[in-house]
Design a protein around this motif. Sequence first.
Motif, PDB file in Angstrom:
ATOM      1  N   ALA A 123      -3.361   9.442 -14.188  1.00 20.48           N
ATOM      2  CA  ALA A 123      -3.069   8.584 -13.032  1.00 20.48           C
ATOM      3  C   ALA A 123      -2.426   9.392 -11.915  1.00 20.48           C
ATOM      4  N   PRO A 124      -2.524   8.923 -10.664  1.00 20.61           N
ATOM      5  CA  PRO A 124      -1.835   9.606  -9.569  1.00 20.61           C
ATOM      6  C   PRO A 124      -0.317   9.506  -9.748  1.00 20.61           C
ATOM      7  N   PHE A 125       0.411  10.437  -9.153  1.00 14.65           N
ATOM      8  CA  PHE A 125       1.870  10.462  -9.314  1.00 14.65           C
ATOM      9  C   PHE A 125       2.527  10.904  -8.019  1.00 14.65           C
ATOM     10  N   ILE A 128       4.150   4.432  -0.280  1.00 16.54           N
ATOM     11  CA  ILE A 128       3.604   4.959  -1.535  1.00 16.54           C
ATOM     12  C   ILE A 128       2.429   4.113  -2.004  1.00 16.54           C
ATOM     13  N   ARG A 129       2.545   2.794  -1.878  1.00 17.22           N
ATOM     14  CA  ARG A 129       1.429   1.925  -2.266  1.00 17.22           C
ATOM     15  C   ARG A 129       0.178   2.241  -1.454  1.00 17.22           C
ATOM     16  N   ILE A 130       0.366   2.457  -0.144  1.00 15.39           N
ATOM     17  CA  ILE A 130      -0.770   2.769   0.722  1.00 15.39           C
ATOM     18  C   ILE A 130      -1.388   4.115   0.337  1.00 15.39           C
ATOM     19  N   MET A 131      -0.529   5.115   0.107  1.00 16.51           N
ATOM     20  CA  MET A 131      -1.032   6.457  -0.215  1.00 16.51           C
ATOM     21  C   MET A 131      -1.786   6.476  -1.545  1.00 16.51           C
ATOM     22  N   LEU A 132      -1.244   5.785  -2.549  1.00 13.68           N
ATOM     23  CA  LEU A 132      -1.913   5.768  -3.852  1.00 13.68           C
ATOM     24  C   LEU A 132      -3.245   5.036  -3.768  1.00 13.68           C
ATOM     25  N   ALA A 133      -3.284   3.972  -2.967  1.00 14.89           N
ATOM     26  CA  ALA A 133      -4.552   3.251  -2.788  1.00 14.89           C
ATOM     27  C   ALA A 133      -5.587   4.144  -2.122  1.00 14.89           C
ATOM     28  N   ARG A 134      -5.156   4.895  -1.107  1.00 17.88           N
ATOM     29  CA  ARG A 134      -6.080   5.823  -0.432  1.00 17.88           C
ATOM     30  C   ARG A 134      -6.551   6.914  -1.384  1.00 17.88           C
TER      31      ARG A 134
END
Length: 223
Positions: free
Chosen positions: A209-211, A188-194
């Motif tokens: 914000a993204p969710f 999830i951290r990787i996806m939100l950063a992308r």
Amino acid sequence: FVATQKDTYQIERSHFVKLPKSVVFSYVSDFKNWEQFGNWHQNEGNSFTYPAVTSGKNAHLNWSNATSTGKITNVNIKANQSIQQELDYNGALSKMNWNFKDSLGGTKITWQAKGRMPFKFKVSAITSGGVDKLMGAIIEQSLNDLDRTLNKEISSKKISEPKLVDLPAVGYLKQSITSKISDLPSNIRIMLARMNYFFKKNNIKASGAPFVVYETFDTQKGL
């Protein structure tokens, strides 16, 4: 005399909690919370170990100390209704059943334990006034601790009253993944950063914000 005592036992206790059934069930069904209310193994210098998944069918909790080892396994679960478990305490197997029922202003919890009594267990039961008194006191204290812990958890969180808000319809950008539950935090951290990088790179203004939306959460398969 001890050896002639009944080999089996069945104990049942109930407790009322002033919280919704879904809240109580969710807390009890996650073994990581059991250290807070499992009275039978408190204050013994226990060492706890957990699998990657601590809730759902086949999830389990292991503990050990200087005098005993134990394991509790979820055998069957009905969401917000019941949990069936198997307890292995120093090699002695027993079954535990939890039932959660809506009651006026809260939830009625019923905890049942039944199994066979090894010789040492019979000795403890006799010297404590009987197995019902011995096991009943442990279950009652655990249920009281559960009530206290739940209310402490709830009271420590400030949650505002719900309200309706009208928002204009907007489009959203979506990326999907199928992942092991144990890998979710890092993925999830990787996806939100992308996601944030994509918006910045393409000069897109985000509305909020993204969710994350969980389309499925399969605890049996761990996905």
